[in-house]
Design a protein around this motif. Structure first.
Motif, PDB file in Angstrom:
ATOM      1  N   LEU A   1      17.650  16.334  18.407  1.00  0.00           N
ATOM      2  CA  LEU A   1      16.245  17.023  18.311  1.00  0.00           C
ATOM      3  C   LEU A   1      16.643  18.665  18.053  1.00  0.00           C
ATOM      4  CD1 LEU A   1      13.146  17.434  19.064  1.00  0.00           C
ATOM      5  CD2 LEU A   1      14.037  18.079  21.459  1.00  0.00           C
ATOM      6  N   LEU A   2      17.910  18.963  18.631  1.00  0.00           N
ATOM      7  CA  LEU A   2      18.358  20.340  18.204  1.00  0.00           C
ATOM      8  C   LEU A   2      19.266  20.649  17.130  1.00  0.00           C
ATOM      9  CD1 LEU A   2      19.248  21.553  21.891  1.00  0.00           C
ATOM     10  CD2 LEU A   2      17.138  21.905  20.660  1.00  0.00           C
ATOM     11  N   ALA A   3      19.300  19.405  16.297  1.00  0.00           N
ATOM     12  CA  ALA A   3      20.394  19.436  15.135  1.00  0.00           C
ATOM     13  C   ALA A   3      19.807  20.211  13.915  1.00  0.00           C
ATOM     14  CB  ALA A   3      20.693  18.138  14.660  1.00  0.00           C
ATOM     15  N   GLY A   4      18.702  20.538  13.856  1.00  0.00           N
ATOM     16  CA  GLY A   4      17.845  21.400  12.764  1.00  0.00           C
ATOM     17  C   GLY A   4      17.230  20.548  11.689  1.00  0.00           C
ATOM     18  N   GLY A   5      17.125  20.903  10.558  1.00  0.00           N
ATOM     19  CA  GLY A   5      16.338  20.291   9.458  1.00  0.00           C
ATOM     20  C   GLY A   5      17.001  19.233   9.267  1.00  0.00           C
ATOM     21  N   THR A   6      16.526  18.602   7.952  1.00  0.00           N
ATOM     22  CA  THR A   6      17.058  17.471   7.239  1.00  0.00           C
ATOM     23  C   THR A   6      18.389  17.533   6.817  1.00  0.00           C
ATOM     24  OG1 THR A   6      14.833  16.305   6.757  1.00  0.00           O
ATOM     25  CG2 THR A   6      16.627  15.405   5.503  1.00  0.00           C
ATOM     26  N   ARG A   7      18.738  18.752   6.003  1.00  0.00           N
ATOM     27  CA  ARG A   7      19.850  18.963   5.635  1.00  0.00           C
ATOM     28  C   ARG A   7      20.835  19.592   6.383  1.00  0.00           C
ATOM     29  NH1 ARG A   7      18.918  21.462  -0.633  1.00  0.00           N
ATOM     30  NH2 ARG A   7      17.752  19.575  -1.478  1.00  0.00           N
ATOM     31  N   ARG A   8      20.540  20.408   7.213  1.00  0.00           N
ATOM     32  CA  ARG A   8      21.473  21.064   8.234  1.00  0.00           C
ATOM     33  C   ARG A   8      21.609  19.911   9.281  1.00  0.00           C
ATOM     34  NH1 ARG A   8      19.682  25.942  12.336  1.00  0.00           N
ATOM     35  NH2 ARG A   8      21.710  26.139  13.501  1.00  0.00           N
ATOM     36  N   GLY A   9      20.703  19.121   9.685  1.00  0.00           N
ATOM     37  CA  GLY A   9      21.165  17.981  10.618  1.00  0.00           C
ATOM     38  C   GLY A   9      21.747  16.795  10.275  1.00  0.00           C
ATOM     39  N   ALA A  10      22.093  16.788   9.175  1.00  0.00           N
ATOM     40  CA  ALA A  10      22.455  15.600   8.282  1.00  0.00           C
ATOM     41  C   ALA A  10      24.044  15.203   9.262  1.00  0.00           C
ATOM     42  CB  ALA A  10      22.623  15.596   7.152  1.00  0.00           C
ATOM     43  N   GLY A  11      24.986  15.955   9.228  1.00  0.00           N
ATOM     44  CA  GLY A  11      26.086  15.889   9.544  1.00  0.00           C
ATOM     45  C   GLY A  11      26.089  15.499  11.254  1.00  0.00           C
ATOM     46  N   PRO A  12      25.440  16.100  12.084  1.00  0.00           N
ATOM     47  CA  PRO A  12      25.417  15.720  13.523  1.00  0.00           C
ATOM     48  C   PRO A  12      24.714  14.635  13.670  1.00  0.00           C
ATOM     49  CG  PRO A  12      25.055  18.231  13.370  1.00  0.00           C
ATOM     50  CD  PRO A  12      24.928  17.490  11.934  1.00  0.00           C
TER      51      PRO A  12
ATOM     52  N   GLY B   1      11.559   4.750  18.210  1.00  0.00           N
ATOM     53  CA  GLY B   1      12.090   5.698  17.336  1.00  0.00           C
ATOM     54  C   GLY B   1      13.249   5.613  16.723  1.00  0.00           C
ATOM     55  N   PHE B   2      14.514   5.056  17.563  1.00  0.00           N
ATOM     56  CA  PHE B   2      15.873   4.984  16.764  1.00  0.00           C
ATOM     57  C   PHE B   2      15.882   3.946  16.041  1.00  0.00           C
ATOM     58  CE2 PHE B   2      20.212   3.861  17.471  1.00  0.00           C
ATOM     59  CZ  PHE B   2      20.838   4.988  16.983  1.00  0.00           C
ATOM     60  N   ALA B   3      15.047   2.722  16.311  1.00  0.00           N
ATOM     61  CA  ALA B   3      15.137   1.541  15.582  1.00  0.00           C
ATOM     62  C   ALA B   3      14.402   1.986  14.064  1.00  0.00           C
ATOM     63  CB  ALA B   3      14.700   0.424  16.233  1.00  0.00           C
ATOM     64  N   PHE B   4      13.210   2.436  14.263  1.00  0.00           N
ATOM     65  CA  PHE B   4      12.408   2.829  12.907  1.00  0.00           C
ATOM     66  C   PHE B   4      13.174   3.658  12.451  1.00  0.00           C
ATOM     67  CE2 PHE B   4       9.180   0.194  15.083  1.00  0.00           C
ATOM     68  CZ  PHE B   4       8.708  -0.700  13.896  1.00  0.00           C
ATOM     69  N   ARG B   5      13.925   4.523  12.671  1.00  0.00           N
ATOM     70  CA  ARG B   5      14.542   5.735  12.049  1.00  0.00           C
ATOM     71  C   ARG B   5      15.287   5.068  10.694  1.00  0.00           C
ATOM     72  NH1 ARG B   5      17.742  10.619  14.421  1.00  0.00           N
ATOM     73  NH2 ARG B   5      18.920   9.191  14.987  1.00  0.00           N
ATOM     74  N   HIS B   6      16.142   3.933  11.436  1.00  0.00           N
ATOM     75  CA  HIS B   6      17.110   3.265  10.704  1.00  0.00           C
ATOM     76  C   HIS B   6      16.367   2.520   9.480  1.00  0.00           C
ATOM     77  CE1 HIS B   6      20.368   3.946  13.882  1.00  0.00           C
ATOM     78  NE2 HIS B   6      20.113   5.041  13.223  1.00  0.00           N
TER      79      HIS B   6
ATOM     80  N   ARG C   1       9.271  10.577   5.166  1.00  0.00           N
ATOM     81  CA  ARG C   1       8.355  11.125   6.292  1.00  0.00           C
ATOM     82  C   ARG C   1       8.259  10.226   7.647  1.00  0.00           C
ATOM     83  NH1 ARG C   1       4.510  15.268   4.894  1.00  0.00           N
ATOM     84  NH2 ARG C   1       5.737  16.595   3.558  1.00  0.00           N
ATOM     85  N   PHE C   2       8.421   8.951   7.253  1.00  0.00           N
ATOM     86  CA  PHE C   2       8.251   8.147   8.352  1.00  0.00           C
ATOM     87  C   PHE C   2       9.766   8.201   9.066  1.00  0.00           C
ATOM     88  CE2 PHE C   2       8.247   3.979  10.480  1.00  0.00           C
ATOM     89  CZ  PHE C   2       6.837   4.041  11.197  1.00  0.00           C
ATOM     90  N   ARG C   3      10.535   8.062   8.334  1.00  0.00           N
ATOM     91  CA  ARG C   3      12.000   8.478   9.012  1.00  0.00           C
ATOM     92  C   ARG C   3      11.969   9.602  10.088  1.00  0.00           C
ATOM     93  NH1 ARG C   3      14.373   6.946   4.100  1.00  0.00           N
ATOM     94  NH2 ARG C   3      15.234   9.008   3.736  1.00  0.00           N
ATOM     95  N   GLN C   4      11.339  10.743   9.407  1.00  0.00           N
ATOM     96  CA  GLN C   4      11.288  11.934  10.382  1.00  0.00           C
ATOM     97  C   GLN C   4      10.342  11.975  11.373  1.00  0.00           C
ATOM     98  OE1 GLN C   4      10.139  14.537   7.042  1.00  0.00           O
ATOM     99  NE2 GLN C   4      12.236  15.347   6.862  1.00  0.00           N
ATOM    100  N   LEU C   5       9.288  11.241  11.247  1.00  0.00           N
ATOM    101  CA  LEU C   5       8.540  10.886  12.233  1.00  0.00           C
ATOM    102  C   LEU C   5       9.043  10.045  13.389  1.00  0.00           C
ATOM    103  CD1 LEU C   5       5.778  11.064  13.911  1.00  0.00           C
ATOM    104  CD2 LEU C   5       5.005   9.057  12.457  1.00  0.00           C
ATOM    105  N   ALA C   6       9.742   8.932  12.878  1.00  0.00           N
ATOM    106  CA  ALA C   6      10.565   8.075  14.038  1.00  0.00           C
ATOM    107  C   ALA C   6      11.737   8.827  14.544  1.00  0.00           C
ATOM    108  CB  ALA C   6      10.996   6.931  13.294  1.00  0.00           C
ATOM    109  N   GLY C   7      12.243   9.671  13.950  1.00  0.00           N
ATOM    110  CA  GLY C   7      13.553  10.553  14.498  1.00  0.00           C
ATOM    111  C   GLY C   7      12.982  11.228  15.453  1.00  0.00           C
ATOM    112  N   ALA C   8      11.829  12.136  15.285  1.00  0.00           N
ATOM    113  CA  ALA C   8      11.155  12.962  16.132  1.00  0.00           C
ATOM    114  C   ALA C   8      10.721  12.243  17.478  1.00  0.00           C
ATOM    115  CB  ALA C   8       9.990  13.693  15.463  1.00  0.00           C
ATOM    116  N   VAL C   9      10.237  11.055  17.408  1.00  0.00           N
ATOM    117  CA  VAL C   9       9.996  10.294  18.553  1.00  0.00           C
ATOM    118  C   VAL C   9      11.047   9.973  19.508  1.00  0.00           C
ATOM    119  CG1 VAL C   9       8.895   7.976  19.321  1.00  0.00           C
ATOM    120  CG2 VAL C   9       7.928   9.321  17.553  1.00  0.00           C
ATOM    121  N   PHE C  10      12.184   9.721  18.795  1.00  0.00           N
ATOM    122  CA  PHE C  10      13.311   9.148  19.521  1.00  0.00           C
ATOM    123  C   PHE C  10      14.007  10.402  20.148  1.00  0.00           C
ATOM    124  CE2 PHE C  10      18.133   9.927  18.751  1.00  0.00           C
ATOM    125  CZ  PHE C  10      18.650   9.231  19.803  1.00  0.00           C
ATOM    126  N   ALA C  11      14.009  11.758  19.507  1.00  0.00           N
ATOM    127  CA  ALA C  11      14.738  12.912  20.023  1.00  0.00           C
ATOM    128  C   ALA C  11      13.918  13.523  21.305  1.00  0.00           C
ATOM    129  CB  ALA C  11      14.748  13.942  18.958  1.00  0.00           C
TER     130      ALA C  11
END
Length: 394
Positions: free
Chosen positions: A36-47, A105-110, A116-126
């Motif tokens: 959740l705290l990793a940042g945006g899509t590009r900034r948080g890609a590594g973490p 959220g974790f399953a659907f993110r993958h 957009r849907f990956r981001q939504l699923a990731g937000a639900v997980f986080a």
């Protein structure tokens, strides 16, 4: 009235299971918090990639400890289970929904194709990873302060919204983030990623400091709101509290100055968490619900306790070695390679193409089907012979 040895044994078993859940599932929740705290899509890609690599192979199995703990509680201490479930229904329900939604959220993110849907699923997980430990912490805070009566008439919002209960919720959340960052430091070092080692070292140090501050604040609040437990924490349970403080300080020093000492770092961090759980259990003794329900009065009959020990022995023989093997595979990268490859294949645009026709695979279970048909034919023949002889088959 003194509690029986069987009741005390079940209580010790429950505290051990809670400690296991705090260590393993707590690390999972903490990973979601860092996501959740990793940042945006590009900034948080590594973490997020590092978190996925550590979490994907093992996250589903860690809720075994929660299920085991619930079963122990309702079979070993049914009155306390009923009281907690009745008085603290709201935070427990929110925690349960968080557990369910974070898995979804974790399953659907993958699996999702659209960003957009990956981001939504990731937000639900986080977000679910953040609220679940918080509300579980408020449950423990409500129990510790003695605001859960032995026979509540219904939901008691005032029990879990006290300053002590809320700070306990924040303390649980910070502790999950701390233990998760410690584990992620080790995993990043094992994968040869010094950038992520540095990234999670800083966050482990910050989470460790925040956890220590919240623990101190909570102890001060408990002096007035949870007098019995507070006195025991500074009395009989003080050795475990001191062990937790010493192990936590050692882990903080190691993560700052010797982060590559992975085994020692993880052991000290685990001791810090397990010791504070043990200290809480010892401080509550002999109460299940402080000052309202004792261990002796709230325990199930001896036969139920003996059944619990039998189940625990089976778990020790079957579940614990399985978990050990699972974590060994994960730590040696055996599961990471397989899961990462499957995730890459799922995300690849090429999998939208129609696959080439393949010959049908042989049907599985042919032997079992043939065996069942043979048994049915034999039974029909036997029945026919019995009718010809004028008697019913035995």
């Amino acid at each position: 009235m003194t509690a029986s040895p069987e009741a005390i044994g079940v209580g010790v078993l429950l505290v051990a299971v809670i400690a296991a859940y705090a260590l393993f599932a707590g690390a999972d929740f903490g990973a979601g918090i860092w996501d959740l705290l990793a940042g945006g899509t590009r900034r948080g890609a590594g973490p997020r990639a590092a978190i996925d690599a550590s979490l994907t192979p093992v996250w589903e199995g860690n809720h075994v400890w929660l299920i085991f703990g619930l079963v122990i509680t309702w079979t070993g201490f049914p009155q306390a289970f009923a009281a907690v479930m009745t008085a603290l229904f709201v935070p427990l329900f929110v925690s349960l929904m968080g557990i369910v939604l974070r898995g979804v959220g974790f399953a659907f993110r993958h699996e999702a194709r659209r960003l957009r849907f990956r981001q939504l699923a990731g937000a639900v997980f986080a977000v679910s990873s953040l609220i679940t430990p918080f509300f579980l912490g408020t449950v423990i805070g409500a129990v510790v302060t003695g605001r859960v009566p032995a026979r509540p008439s219904g939901n008691l919002p005032s029990a879990w919204t006290t300053p002590t209960a809320l700070v306990t919720g924040f303390l649980f959340t910070a502790a999950c983030a701390y233990i998760s960052a410690i584990y992620l430091v080790g995993d990043s070092h094992r994968r040869g990623d010094p950038r992520m080692v540095t990234y999670f070292v800083r966050r482990a140090a910050a989470a460790g400091v925040v956890t220590g501050v919240l623990a101190g604040v909570n102890m001060l609040l408990m002096r007035d709101s949870a007098t019995y437990v507070s006195d025991r924490l500074t009395g009989d349970a003080l050795p475990l509290v001191a062990l937790s403080v010493a192990a936590g300080a050692a882990a903080l020093v190691l993560v700052l100055f010797r982060p590559t000492r992975i085994a020692l770092l993880r052991v000290t961090a685990a001791i810090a968490v397990a010791a504070v759980v043990g200290g809480w259990g010892w401080a509550q003794y002999p109460y299940l619900l402080p000052t309202s329900l004792t261990l002796a009065a709230g325990s199930a009959p001896t036969a139920a306790a003996q059944a619990e020990f039998a189940v625990a022995a089976l778990a020790a023989l079957l579940v614990v070695p399985s978990f050990g093997y699972l974590y060994w595979l994960q730590q040696h990268g055996r599961l990471q390679e397989g899961s990462s490859a499957s995730l890459r294949a799922a995300a690849s645009p090429g999998d939208l193409a129609v696959p080439a026709a393949e010959p049908p695979a042989p049907r599985k279970g042919g032997f079992l089907t043939g065996l069942m048909l043979t048994a049915a034919i034999v039974d029909l023949v036997r029945d026919a012979l019995a009718r010809r002889r004028g008697r019913r088959p035995s």
